[in-house]
Structure formats: C-alpha cells, structure tokens
Enzyme design. Structure first.
Site, PDB file in Angstrom:
ATOM      1  N   TYR A   1       0.841  -1.206   0.000  1.00  0.00           N
ATOM      2  CA  TYR A   1       0.000   0.000   0.000  1.00  0.00           C
ATOM      3  C   TYR A   1       0.876   1.255   0.000  1.00  0.00           C
ATOM      4  O   TYR A   1       0.687   2.178  -0.798  1.00  0.00           O
ATOM      5  CB  TYR A   1      -0.892  -0.036   1.234  1.00  0.00           C
ATOM      6  CG  TYR A   1      -1.886   1.093   1.329  1.00  0.00           C
ATOM      7  CD1 TYR A   1      -3.058   1.071   0.575  1.00  0.00           C
ATOM      8  CD2 TYR A   1      -1.676   2.171   2.184  1.00  0.00           C
ATOM      9  CE1 TYR A   1      -3.984   2.095   0.669  1.00  0.00           C
ATOM     10  CE2 TYR A   1      -2.594   3.195   2.280  1.00  0.00           C
ATOM     11  CZ  TYR A   1      -3.752   3.155   1.527  1.00  0.00           C
ATOM     12  OH  TYR A   1      -4.667   4.171   1.621  1.00  0.00           O
TER      13      TYR A   1
ATOM     14  N   LYS B   1       1.411   4.188  -2.890  1.00  0.00           N
ATOM     15  CA  LYS B   1       1.104   5.600  -2.636  1.00  0.00           C
ATOM     16  C   LYS B   1       2.337   6.486  -2.870  1.00  0.00           C
ATOM     17  O   LYS B   1       2.206   7.624  -3.328  1.00  0.00           O
ATOM     18  CB  LYS B   1       0.554   5.783  -1.216  1.00  0.00           C
ATOM     19  CG  LYS B   1      -0.795   5.109  -0.970  1.00  0.00           C
ATOM     20  CD  LYS B   1      -1.889   5.620  -1.895  1.00  0.00           C
ATOM     21  CE  LYS B   1      -3.266   5.107  -1.512  1.00  0.00           C
ATOM     22  NZ  LYS B   1      -4.314   5.512  -2.473  1.00  0.00           N
TER      23      LYS B   1
HETATM   24  P1  NAD Z   1     -13.157   2.622   0.599  1.00  0.00           P
HETATM   25  O1  NAD Z   1     -12.634   1.230   0.637  1.00  0.00           O
HETATM   26  O2  NAD Z   1     -14.176   3.027   1.588  1.00  0.00           O
HETATM   27  O3  NAD Z   1     -13.703   2.934  -0.868  1.00  0.00           O
HETATM   28  C1  NAD Z   1     -12.907   2.667  -1.997  1.00  0.00           C
HETATM   29  C2  NAD Z   1     -13.819   2.402  -3.176  1.00  0.00           C
HETATM   30  O4  NAD Z   1     -12.977   2.094  -4.310  1.00  0.00           O
HETATM   31  C3  NAD Z   1     -14.725   1.188  -2.959  1.00  0.00           C
HETATM   32  O5  NAD Z   1     -16.059   1.535  -3.258  1.00  0.00           O
HETATM   33  C4  NAD Z   1     -14.180   0.140  -3.910  1.00  0.00           C
HETATM   34  O6  NAD Z   1     -15.151  -0.746  -4.430  1.00  0.00           O
HETATM   35  C5  NAD Z   1     -13.585   1.019  -5.006  1.00  0.00           C
HETATM   36  N1  NAD Z   1     -12.586   0.290  -5.785  1.00  0.00           N
HETATM   37  C6  NAD Z   1     -11.585  -0.501  -5.305  1.00  0.00           C
HETATM   38  N2  NAD Z   1     -10.910  -1.056  -6.309  1.00  0.00           N
HETATM   39  C7  NAD Z   1     -11.485  -0.597  -7.451  1.00  0.00           C
HETATM   40  C8  NAD Z   1     -11.228  -0.841  -8.812  1.00  0.00           C
HETATM   41  N3  NAD Z   1     -10.230  -1.631  -9.208  1.00  0.00           N
HETATM   42  N4  NAD Z   1     -12.012  -0.208  -9.743  1.00  0.00           N
HETATM   43  C9  NAD Z   1     -13.014   0.614  -9.360  1.00  0.00           C
HETATM   44  N5  NAD Z   1     -13.304   0.868  -8.067  1.00  0.00           N
HETATM   45  C10 NAD Z   1     -12.552   0.265  -7.123  1.00  0.00           C
HETATM   46  O7  NAD Z   1     -11.887   3.566   0.663  1.00  0.00           O
HETATM   47  P2  NAD Z   1     -11.707   5.081   1.187  1.00  0.00           P
HETATM   48  O8  NAD Z   1     -11.276   5.013   2.585  1.00  0.00           O
HETATM   49  O9  NAD Z   1     -12.888   5.906   0.786  1.00  0.00           O
HETATM   50  O10 NAD Z   1     -10.425   5.490   0.333  1.00  0.00           O
HETATM   51  C11 NAD Z   1     -10.497   6.227  -0.893  1.00  0.00           C
HETATM   52  C12 NAD Z   1      -9.070   6.542  -1.325  1.00  0.00           C
HETATM   53  O11 NAD Z   1      -8.412   7.304  -0.300  1.00  0.00           O
HETATM   54  C13 NAD Z   1      -8.219   5.286  -1.532  1.00  0.00           C
HETATM   55  O12 NAD Z   1      -7.367   5.456  -2.645  1.00  0.00           O
HETATM   56  C14 NAD Z   1      -7.417   5.195  -0.257  1.00  0.00           C
HETATM   57  O13 NAD Z   1      -6.196   4.507  -0.432  1.00  0.00           O
HETATM   58  C15 NAD Z   1      -7.213   6.658   0.076  1.00  0.00           C
HETATM   59  N6  NAD Z   1      -6.956   6.875   1.512  1.00  0.00           N
HETATM   60  C16 NAD Z   1      -7.852   6.499   2.473  1.00  0.00           C
HETATM   61  C17 NAD Z   1      -7.551   6.709   3.824  1.00  0.00           C
HETATM   62  C18 NAD Z   1      -8.486   6.305   4.946  1.00  0.00           C
HETATM   63  O14 NAD Z   1      -8.070   6.354   6.115  1.00  0.00           O
HETATM   64  N7  NAD Z   1      -9.726   5.931   4.662  1.00  0.00           N
HETATM   65  C19 NAD Z   1      -6.342   7.314   4.176  1.00  0.00           C
HETATM   66  C20 NAD Z   1      -5.450   7.674   3.171  1.00  0.00           C
HETATM   67  C21 NAD Z   1      -5.770   7.465   1.836  1.00  0.00           C
END
Ligand code: NAD
Length: 249
Positions: free
Chosen positions: A149, A153
């Site tokens: 991961y 990133k």
């Molecule tokens: P989440 O898991 O709640 O939602 C992610 C969405 O992406 C899901 O609906 C999933 O089905 C979709 N997805 C995954 N793989 C896919 C693919 N191959 N094609 C199309 N859709 C796909 O995640 P989140 O927490 O809302 O995170 C959103 C972004 O922010 C991510 O890139 C994550 O790495 C980043 N992020 C999240 C956090 C956190 O703490 N939640 C922190 C830092 C970064």
C-alpha cells in the site's frame, strides 16, 4: 452534443462509498455534472450515490468498471464524454484496503490508467483540466505491515509530479490528496486486519494528530473541491497532506 454544466464534467472513481462518494456529492454541489465509477459488486450503492448527485440538480452517470483494467478505463473515459459531453476533472480515488499482499498493486495501476486516459482526453479537448489522485500519509512515510500500500502511494506521488510536468502546457494540473486516517469502510477493513476492537484504533490514531481527532470523508472532499476549481490553476504536482497535523512535509 449534450449541454455541459457551467463548471464542467467530473469523473470520480471508487464513488459508491467513503471518500469517493463524499467527493462526488461535493463536486455536484459545486456545480459539476458527475460520472461515478465503481466495481460491479458496488452497483446498488453507486446508484444511490448517483441519485444524490441528481438531487443536487446535476446530471449523474454511473459506470461499472475496474480501474486496474486498461481497456475498461479507456472505455470509461469514452463513455463519460459520450454521455456527459466532456471531461474536465478526473478524481482517481479508487483504492483497495491497506492490508493486501505485495502481489496486489492495483491501486497504483488504476491511478496510472486514470491519469493516462483522462490526460489524453483533456489534451484533445483543449480546454485544460484537473487530474486528482488519492495518495496517503503512508505515501510520505513508510509504515510496518503496509509495504504494498505504502509503495503504491509513494508511486502515486511520483506519477503526480511527472504528469504535472508533462500536462502543464495543456493547462491541465495534476495533484493528489494525502489523507491521514479517515473514517470509511476501508478503515473497518483495517480494524479487522489488525484485529483491534472497534474504537481502539480511532483513539490511538487521534492521539497522534495535532488536532486530536481523525478525519471524515467530507474533510477530504473540501480539499478536492478546491483542487478541482479554476482558482487552483497555480497548484500542480503536489500531494497535499490532510491529516490533522500528523506529518509535516
Ligand atoms: P473505501 O474502501 O471506503 O472505498 C474505496 C472504493 O474504491 C470502494 O467503493 C471500492 O469498491 C472502489 N474500488 C476498489 N478497487 C477498485 C477498482 N479496481 N475499480 C473501481 N473501483 C474500485 O476507501 P476510502 O477510505 O474511501 O479510500 C479512498 C481513497 O483514499 C483510496 O485510494 C485510499 O487509499 C485513500 N486513503 C484512504 C484513507 C483512509 O483512512 N480511509 C487514508 C489515506 C488514503
């Protein structure tokens, strides 16, 4: 040819839940027509999010596609242009749970493909654009047990800088948001992966932020709202930390 909203057309990947859903709704409130993408398993939730975009008076279009598949991303961008009339803002938000093995690096390839096909389309349109990716605090500081991961990133930061340099002359800016912990379904996966009871992780992580609490999806959507705006034209190639003061660049 469809009549395009004054602000233009945005495409948000991973828009059925979490941060992506909040971004899609925020951009609709800002005046964009919004295309919402997610994988087929999330079809029902994606349709609900699209209804909420429409309730804000904007056109919504759902596209089921896997962003790690080259052909599907190319078709997705084509479909957005066909139905909504163009593409002005690409938010490559989709990501997978952090607790994945090193063999599952689809987060990076998905972001790369979204940048590639959105950049191509925006160049062809000749009216500039905004490309926005999802980085993370772990894209700035490595963390134990999150090697795949974190590496993906870090890669998104590099990609964002390179694309900003290549696309700048077309008035296309490329930036990323780098959240610290945000309460989303991904967070629930992490709790299960680590094996902590609900609430414990939030307490622990809150203590490591200067503000003393963790973020919610609307906090990230507010930053993306600015990155997507015309006013952000001088900002490009950046991965902006938004984490309540956990990491200082
Ligand atoms: P989440 O898991 O709640 O939602 C992610 C969405 O992406 C899901 O609906 C999933 O089905 C979709 N997805 C995954 N793989 C896919 C693919 N191959 N094609 C199309 N859709 C796909 O995640 P989140 O927490 O809302 O995170 C959103 C972004 O922010 C991510 O890139 C994550 O790495 C980043 N992020 C999240 C956090 C956190 O703490 N939640 C922190 C830092 C970064």
């Amino acid at each position: 040819m469809a009549i395009i909203a004054e602000k233009g057309v945005a495409l948000v990947t991973g828009a059925s839940q979490g941060i992506g859903r909040a971004i899609a709704l925020r951009l609709a409130s800002d005046g964009f027509d919004v295309a919402l993408n997610d994988i087929p398993a999330c079809e029902a939730m994606l349709a609900t999010a699209a209804e909420e975009v429409a309730a804000r008076g904007r056109r919504a279009h759902c596209i089921l596609a896997d962003v790690s598949n080259d052909q599907q991303v190319e078709t997705m961008v084509f479909d957005v242009v066909r139905v909504l009339g163009g593409l002005d803002v690409m938010v490559a938000n989709a990501g997978i749970s952090m607790m994945k093995s090193i063999f599952d690096m689809s987060t990076f390839s998905g972001t790369f493909l979204c940048y590639k096909y959105a950049g191509k389309q925006m160049m062809a349109q000749g009216r500039g654009g905004r490309i926005i990716g999802a980085c993370s605090g772990t894209g700035k500081q490595g963390q134990a047990s999150l090697s795949a991961y974190s590496a993906s990133k870090f890669g998104i930061r590099a990609l964002t800088q390179c694309a900003a340099l290549e696309f700048g002359k077309y008035r296309i800016t490329v930036n990323a948001y780098a959240p610290g912990p945000v309460k989303t379904p991904m967070w629930d996966d992490l709790e299960v992966g680590i094996g902590t009871p609900p609430g414990v992780l939030e307490d622990q992580l809150s203590k490591t932020a200067a503000v003393g609490y963790v973020g919610v999806p609307n906090d990230i959507a507010a930053l993306v709202s600015f990155l997507a705006s015309k006013e952000s034209h001088l900002l490009t190639g950046q991965a902006i930390s938004i984490d309540g003061g956990r990491h200082f660049d």
